[in-house]
Every structure is written in structure tokens, then in C-alpha cells.
Design a protein around this motif. Structure first.
Motif, PDB file in Angstrom:
ATOM      1  N   ARG A 179       5.805  11.634  -5.976  1.00 34.16           N
ATOM      2  CA  ARG A 179       7.109  12.297  -5.886  1.00 34.16           C
ATOM      3  C   ARG A 179       7.156  13.225  -4.669  1.00 34.16           C
ATOM      4  O   ARG A 179       8.181  13.321  -3.981  1.00 34.16           O
ATOM      5  N   SER A 180       6.049  13.886  -4.395  1.00 34.54           N
ATOM      6  CA  SER A 180       5.975  14.759  -3.228  1.00 34.54           C
ATOM      7  C   SER A 180       6.072  13.940  -1.942  1.00 34.54           C
ATOM      8  O   SER A 180       6.757  14.341  -0.990  1.00 34.54           O
ATOM      9  N   LEU A 181       5.415  12.776  -1.905  1.00 30.58           N
ATOM     10  CA  LEU A 181       5.487  11.917  -0.717  1.00 30.58           C
ATOM     11  C   LEU A 181       6.914  11.467  -0.455  1.00 30.58           C
ATOM     12  O   LEU A 181       7.379  11.474   0.687  1.00 30.58           O
ATOM     13  N   VAL A 182       7.602  11.065  -1.501  1.00 29.23           N
ATOM     14  CA  VAL A 182       8.994  10.626  -1.347  1.00 29.23           C
ATOM     15  C   VAL A 182       9.839  11.753  -0.768  1.00 29.23           C
ATOM     16  O   VAL A 182      10.630  11.558   0.171  1.00 29.23           O
ATOM     17  N   GLU A 183       9.659  12.946  -1.302  1.00 30.49           N
ATOM     18  CA  GLU A 183      10.435  14.104  -0.835  1.00 30.49           C
ATOM     19  C   GLU A 183      10.189  14.369   0.652  1.00 30.49           C
ATOM     20  O   GLU A 183      11.133  14.612   1.415  1.00 30.49           O
ATOM     21  N   HIS A 184       8.934  14.322   1.075  1.00 30.73           N
ATOM     22  CA  HIS A 184       8.614  14.613   2.470  1.00 30.73           C
ATOM     23  C   HIS A 184       9.011  13.465   3.403  1.00 30.73           C
ATOM     24  O   HIS A 184       9.486  13.709   4.524  1.00 30.73           O
ATOM     25  N   LEU A 185       8.811  12.231   2.969  1.00 35.29           N
ATOM     26  CA  LEU A 185       9.186  11.095   3.810  1.00 35.29           C
ATOM     27  C   LEU A 185      10.688  11.060   4.066  1.00 35.29           C
ATOM     28  O   LEU A 185      11.137  10.676   5.146  1.00 35.29           O
ATOM     29  N   GLU A 186      11.469  11.479   3.077  1.00 33.56           N
ATOM     30  CA  GLU A 186      12.921  11.485   3.252  1.00 33.56           C
ATOM     31  C   GLU A 186      13.376  12.533   4.265  1.00 33.56           C
ATOM     32  O   GLU A 186      14.501  12.466   4.755  1.00 33.56           O
ATOM     33  N   ARG A 187      12.505  13.487   4.609  1.00 33.27           N
ATOM     34  CA  ARG A 187      12.838  14.502   5.610  1.00 33.27           C
ATOM     35  C   ARG A 187      12.434  14.094   7.023  1.00 33.27           C
ATOM     36  O   ARG A 187      12.782  14.759   7.996  1.00 33.27           O
ATOM     37  N   GLU A 188      11.652  13.006   7.143  1.00 34.31           N
ATOM     38  CA  GLU A 188      11.155  12.590   8.453  1.00 34.31           C
ATOM     39  C   GLU A 188      12.290  12.062   9.338  1.00 34.31           C
ATOM     40  O   GLU A 188      13.308  11.561   8.849  1.00 34.31           O
ATOM     41  N   LEU A 189      12.092  12.176  10.649  1.00 37.14           N
ATOM     42  CA  LEU A 189      13.090  11.680  11.599  1.00 37.14           C
ATOM     43  C   LEU A 189      13.098  10.158  11.661  1.00 37.14           C
ATOM     44  O   LEU A 189      14.124   9.542  11.935  1.00 37.14           O
ATOM     45  N   SER A 190      11.951   9.544  11.422  1.00 37.15           N
ATOM     46  CA  SER A 190      11.834   8.089  11.504  1.00 37.15           C
ATOM     47  C   SER A 190      12.595   7.411  10.373  1.00 37.15           C
ATOM     48  O   SER A 190      12.419   7.736   9.190  1.00 37.15           O
ATOM     49  N   GLY A 191      13.424   6.444  10.727  1.00 42.59           N
ATOM     50  CA  GLY A 191      14.124   5.667   9.710  1.00 42.59           C
ATOM     51  C   GLY A 191      13.163   4.872   8.856  1.00 42.59           C
ATOM     52  O   GLY A 191      13.392   4.676   7.656  1.00 42.59           O
ATOM     53  N   MET A 192      12.052   4.398   9.460  1.00 41.18           N
ATOM     54  CA  MET A 192      11.072   3.646   8.687  1.00 41.18           C
ATOM     55  C   MET A 192      10.431   4.507   7.616  1.00 41.18           C
ATOM     56  O   MET A 192      10.104   4.019   6.528  1.00 41.18           O
ATOM     57  N   ALA A 193      10.211   5.786   7.911  1.00 36.75           N
ATOM     58  CA  ALA A 193       9.623   6.675   6.913  1.00 36.75           C
ATOM     59  C   ALA A 193      10.530   6.772   5.691  1.00 36.75           C
ATOM     60  O   ALA A 193      10.062   6.739   4.543  1.00 36.75           O
ATOM     61  N   ARG A 194      11.823   6.868   5.936  1.00 38.82           N
ATOM     62  CA  ARG A 194      12.765   6.926   4.815  1.00 38.82           C
ATOM     63  C   ARG A 194      12.808   5.594   4.070  1.00 38.82           C
ATOM     64  O   ARG A 194      13.005   5.554   2.850  1.00 38.82           O
ATOM     65  N   ASP A 195      12.634   4.495   4.803  1.00 33.20           N
ATOM     66  CA  ASP A 195      12.554   3.180   4.141  1.00 33.20           C
ATOM     67  C   ASP A 195      11.334   3.100   3.229  1.00 33.20           C
ATOM     68  O   ASP A 195      11.404   2.540   2.130  1.00 33.20           O
ATOM     69  N   VAL A 196      10.211   3.642   3.687  1.00 28.30           N
ATOM     70  CA  VAL A 196       9.007   3.666   2.858  1.00 28.30           C
ATOM     71  C   VAL A 196       9.235   4.502   1.614  1.00 28.30           C
ATOM     72  O   VAL A 196       8.812   4.148   0.507  1.00 28.30           O
ATOM     73  N   ALA A 197       9.921   5.631   1.764  1.00 25.82           N
ATOM     74  CA  ALA A 197      10.208   6.498   0.628  1.00 25.82           C
ATOM     75  C   ALA A 197      10.938   5.731  -0.471  1.00 25.82           C
ATOM     76  O   ALA A 197      10.686   5.932  -1.672  1.00 25.82           O
ATOM     77  N   ARG A 198      11.835   4.834  -0.081  1.00 26.57           N
ATOM     78  CA  ARG A 198      12.604   4.055  -1.074  1.00 26.57           C
ATOM     79  C   ARG A 198      11.751   3.004  -1.784  1.00 26.57           C
ATOM     80  O   ARG A 198      12.118   2.498  -2.833  1.00 26.57           O
ATOM     81  N   PHE A 212       0.875  -1.176   0.000  1.00 23.99           N
ATOM     82  CA  PHE A 212       0.000   0.000   0.000  1.00 23.99           C
ATOM     83  C   PHE A 212       0.909   1.222   0.000  1.00 23.99           C
ATOM     84  O   PHE A 212       1.307   1.737   1.058  1.00 23.99           O
ATOM     85  N   LEU A 213       1.266   1.675  -1.211  1.00 23.47           N
ATOM     86  CA  LEU A 213       2.301   2.702  -1.363  1.00 23.47           C
ATOM     87  C   LEU A 213       1.822   3.841  -2.263  1.00 23.47           C
ATOM     88  O   LEU A 213       2.554   4.317  -3.121  1.00 23.47           O
ATOM     89  N   SER A 214       0.584   4.263  -2.060  1.00 21.58           N
ATOM     90  CA  SER A 214       0.005   5.405  -2.777  1.00 21.58           C
ATOM     91  C   SER A 214      -0.035   5.199  -4.291  1.00 21.58           C
ATOM     92  O   SER A 214       0.048   6.154  -5.057  1.00 21.58           O
ATOM     93  N   GLN A 215      -0.217   3.935  -4.714  1.00 21.14           N
ATOM     94  CA  GLN A 215      -0.326   3.687  -6.152  1.00 21.14           C
ATOM     95  C   GLN A 215      -1.526   4.374  -6.768  1.00 21.14           C
ATOM     96  O   GLN A 215      -1.549   4.637  -7.980  1.00 21.14           O
ATOM     97  N   GLN A 216      -2.557   4.672  -5.952  1.00 16.21           N
ATOM     98  CA  GLN A 216      -3.769   5.289  -6.481  1.00 16.21           C
ATOM     99  C   GLN A 216      -3.612   6.795  -6.696  1.00 16.21           C
ATOM    100  O   GLN A 216      -4.485   7.424  -7.295  1.00 16.21           O
ATOM    101  N   ARG A 217      -2.503   7.355  -6.217  1.00 17.10           N
ATOM    102  CA  ARG A 217      -2.276   8.789  -6.365  1.00 17.10           C
ATOM    103  C   ARG A 217      -1.562   9.089  -7.686  1.00 17.10           C
ATOM    104  O   ARG A 217      -1.104   8.189  -8.395  1.00 17.10           O
ATOM    105  N   THR A 218      -1.461  10.365  -8.029  1.00 11.77           N
ATOM    106  CA  THR A 218      -0.773  10.773  -9.257  1.00 11.77           C
ATOM    107  C   THR A 218       0.739  10.677  -9.063  1.00 11.77           C
ATOM    108  O   THR A 218       1.248  10.600  -7.936  1.00 11.77           O
ATOM    109  N   GLU A 219       1.446  10.723 -10.168  1.00 16.52           N
ATOM    110  CA  GLU A 219       2.913  10.705 -10.099  1.00 16.52           C
ATOM    111  C   GLU A 219       3.433  11.909  -9.317  1.00 16.52           C
ATOM    112  O   GLU A 219       4.374  11.788  -8.519  1.00 16.52           O
ATOM    113  N   ALA A 220       2.807  13.058  -9.520  1.00 15.72           N
ATOM    114  CA  ALA A 220       3.232  14.259  -8.786  1.00 15.72           C
ATOM    115  C   ALA A 220       3.059  14.072  -7.286  1.00 15.72           C
ATOM    116  O   ALA A 220       3.926  14.478  -6.494  1.00 15.72           O
ATOM    117  N   ASP A 221       1.954  13.463  -6.887  1.00 10.69           N
ATOM    118  CA  ASP A 221       1.722  13.204  -5.462  1.00 10.69           C
ATOM    119  C   ASP A 221       2.780  12.254  -4.909  1.00 10.69           C
ATOM    120  O   ASP A 221       3.328  12.473  -3.820  1.00 10.69           O
TER     121      ASP A 221
END
Length: 210
Positions: free
Chosen positions: A187-206, A176-185
């Protein structure tokens, strides 16, 4: 596990690495009397050449799993990988309409199988423990191995443990990785998740595919 086709992932070649990387599984069992129980146990994914994969684990002999689950009983093992909260503020689209809600991205694997007990076999237990440890120590600069422990200590521990194997009868994955969202969305999620303090959030971004 409720899974819509868009989020389904049933290829063992994709699911097996996830199970191996996140081996602490949630085991859901039902006793002959109908009582349900939940156990958290590290499981080794065993994939011998030319054979169907199975899961291997161990418990102390007094463990409730040993007392309540019999030979051949069915159970469910759930492996959960990285997960992260998704803020509505991160979506590029739909901001004007405000038709947005928080979400959660995650990956998970559900295994259905039948349990087989491995009784009075310390050598099997030692082989299993060595494999489970080696998988987690792999890649470390100075990996620890089972043969670094005192032999009498390890052998004594093995005699107090009972092993088990889970024959995998069904394998089902969910991404469940936001496949239903647009490509722009995405890309924005990846950018924001990579800024999170949680290591898991950055893992999700990848894991998110733009």
C-alpha cells in the motif's frame, strides 16, 4: 527468464492483453552460423477464432532479420510492460533493522516460437499493418487509419516489406510486483509510485495488488 513461482504468470488470458498493450518486442535470434542478434520490432498479436495465437510482424527486405533467420528457425520475443524503481524509503516495515535494498517492479512476457516468412503477399502485409495501426489508434478521439494514406504510397510500401509469423510454442510471464512484501508495504508503494513524475511508475502502481 528466471522466475520464482511467486512471480510466475502463465495464463494467456492475462498475458495476451499485456503483449497487445506493449507491442514493441525485443526479438532474440540465432543464425545458422551461431551468431546471436537482437531486434526491436512491433508485433501484432493475432488471435483468430478457434486457432492458436501467433505473432505477426514485418521488416524491409534488406533487414538483417530477413537475411539471417530462416524458415522454421526458433527465436525468443520479449515484451516488457511498465516498470519502476522502488526506493527502500517506501517500505513501512524493516526500517529499524535497515535490512533493506532498492528494488525494481516490472511485468514481462517471454515468447518462444518458430518463424515463418510470408513472401510476396502485399495483401497480407496491408492487413497486418491495418491491424497493428488500429490497435494503437483505438480509443483516440480522432483515430488514424491506413486507408487515410495515399493508396499508391501504401501499396508501394507494402511491396518493399516482407511479413512473418511466429508460431508460439511457449509462453511465460513474470509479474514482479512486491508480492513478497507485506500488505502495508505494498500500500505504501502504491501511494509513493502514484506521486512519481514518470507515467510508467503510476502504471506500475495500478498493477500492484495490496
Amino acid at each position: 527468464m528466471h522466475t520464482l513461482p511467486l512471480f510466475a504468470e502463465n495464463d494467456p488470458a492475462t498475458l495476451h492483453p499485456l503483449m497487445a498493450a506493449y507491442p514493441l518486442a525485443t526479438l532474440v535470434t540465432t543464425s545458422a552460423a551461431g551468431a546471436s542478434d537482437v531486434h526491436l520490432l512491433p508485433l501484432e498479436l493475432h488471435t483468430p477464432d478457434g486457432a492458436v495465437a501467433c505473432l505477426r510482424g514485418h521488416v524491409v527486405r534488406s533487414h538483417s532479420l530477413r537475411q539471417q533467420v530462416g524458415e522454421g528457425d526458433s527465436l525468443i520475443a520479449l515484451f516488457q510492460g511498465p516498470n519502476a524503481y522502488i526506493s527502500p524509503r517506501w517500505y513501512v516495515n524493516s526500517q529499524r533493522s535497515a535490512r533493506l535494498a532498492p528494488s525494481w517492479n516490472y511485468v514481462a512476457v517471454q515468447v518462444r516460437g518458430r518463424l515463418r516468412w510470408v513472401e510476396d503477399d502485399p495483401a497480407w502485409v496491408l492487413t497486418h499493418l491495418a491491424a497493428l495501426t488500429a490497435a494503437q489508434e483505438a480509443g483516440r478521439a480522432a483515430p488514424w487509419s491506413l486507408d487515410m494514406a495515399a493508396p499508391d504510397y501504401v501499396e508501394s510500401a507494402a511491396r518493399h516489406l516482407v511479413g512473418f509469423e511466429i508460431e508460439i510454442t511457449a509462453l511465460e510471464g513474470k509479474r514482479f510486483l512486491s508480492q513478497q512484501r507485506t500488505e502495508a508495504d505494498r500500500r505504501s508503494l502504491v501511494e509513493h509510485l502514484e506521486r512519481e513524475l514518470s507515467g510508467m511508475a503510476r502504471d506500475v502502481a495500478r498493477l500492484i495488488v495490496p
